[in-house]
Design an enzyme around this catalytic site. Sequence first.
Site, short mmCIF file in Angstrom:
data_model
loop_
_atom_site.label_atom_id
_atom_site.label_comp_id
_atom_site.label_asym_id
_atom_site.label_seq_id
_atom_site.Cartn_x
_atom_site.Cartn_y
_atom_site.Cartn_z
N ASP A 164 -2.24 2.19 -4.53
CA ASP A 164 -3.46 2.63 -3.85
C ASP A 164 -4.57 1.59 -4.02
OD1 ASP A 164 -2.29 5.02 -3.06
OD2 ASP A 164 -2.86 6.04 -4.92
N HIS A 190 0.81 -1.21 0.00
CA HIS A 190 0.00 0.00 0.00
C HIS A 190 0.86 1.27 0.00
CE1 HIS A 190 -3.74 1.92 -0.04
NE2 HIS A 190 -4.36 1.35 0.99
#
Length: 513
Positions: free
Chosen positions: A488, A484
């Site tokens: 995204d 992450h």
Amino acid sequence: MADVRVPTLGESVTEATIATWFKQPGDSVAVDEMLCELETDKVTVEVPSPVAGTLGEIVAAEGETVGVDALLAVISEGGEATAAPAKKDAPAEAKADAKPADNTAKPAEGGEDVPVMVPALGESVTEATVATWFKAEGDEVAMDEMLCELETDKVSVEVPAPAAGILTKVYANDGETVEAGAKLALISAGAGNGAAKSDTQAVAATADPKITSDGMKNAPSAEKLMAEKGLTADQITGTGRDGRIMKEDVLKAEASGGASKPAAATPPRAAASAPVAADQAGREERVKMTRLRQTIARRLKDSQNTAAMLTTYNEVDMTEVMALRNEYKDLFLKKHGVKLGFMSFFTKACNHALKEVPEVNAEIDGTEIVYKNYVNMGIAAGTPTGLVVPVVKDADSMSFAAIEKEIARLGGLARDGKLSMADMQGGSFTISNGGVYGSLMSSPILNPPQSGILGMHKIQDRPMAINGEVVIRPMMYLALSYDHRIVDGKGAVTFLVRVKEALEDPRRLLMDL
């Protein structure tokens, strides 16, 4: 005079450590003869002699860190020495062992000391663990007789005797870690009665089925494992020196279904077991992790500690892929000589999705993001010794047939324990197929420094609502674990949806949609 300098070490690699000098000041060297070995973060680099002559001053000693193009040594150019002659005052072998600790190892019957060294372990492999010594100090050894077995992260390596004589000193015991080029033991060459030993071995070979025709036993670790698994030597093909059976051969035989009923009342290995309570004696066993298992454990934990890992899920209807595969699998096999599996479809679908979401195919390097304009697809594979991830290079430019052939080739090497480091390096994205073991759903762990891994799972018939009707469809859960920090949620979900769309309508792959 000619300078010996640090060569180019590769992109973004600026320094290295001197691992081993194979020559000393005053030694004669030939053109391209290896002088020393350097270690970087990724690979081991050999430094050859640029000219023939005599090695003068060594500027950078073993253990020192040097930069690219740094001066390592100086060579006085001279005669064309095809081989480095021994020093007049001492044999070359004795010079290499001129350490106070070696004074206790006295040559027997005027024999000359010959060191037993750790052999080359493969590109970027710098150390190994001593698994088993087959000889003890004071034992007589024959030329090329197996002395010990080393374990690296990927393979087991046999170390033969470089000369016949007496094993006078062992420097690294079972379980110790040694570096490439390190000294393992010392042999007093020419000592003892080699001929008498050969006669004794020949007699022993006829009396002991564990001894091969050349008088050397199978690996003790293999013998123990055969007893535990209920296997006999005639069920196993040995791949060791002169046909000896190694531990990997036993694991391979068991994986191929060659195991019979477990041997009755196999006693536990007391030497490997930790002290336990009296009522637990014989019910527990403590075994040291192999180097491969230690590496797997370390890398997976490092991945969890470093990446901000998150997993997103979806499901795919495999109807169209299965129909296409069933329709063309016979023609595919006839033309290309390889079976049409599901992995080529998933590889193609991932290639397609990675073009739209390139950050899933990228990695973080410090404060920079490195985007890959290619796809090196890692295919996770389980082997008898642990998980490995061979890499299909430039998978984005390959056809279905080329992908299937390369996966089959790498899979064969993985099962045989013959994958090279080059086969497992350079991956940019990974596919893991837990479905072959029956997994319905799981969250795969990233293979660092990659930013994405796709988990495939079991195909299972499930009732699905299609156009207002309940129908039975072959469904598979998909899982994308991603970093992450760089990917995204929108990008991760988009990637997985594109994979799903390509598999549910394979024509999209042909139309690049």
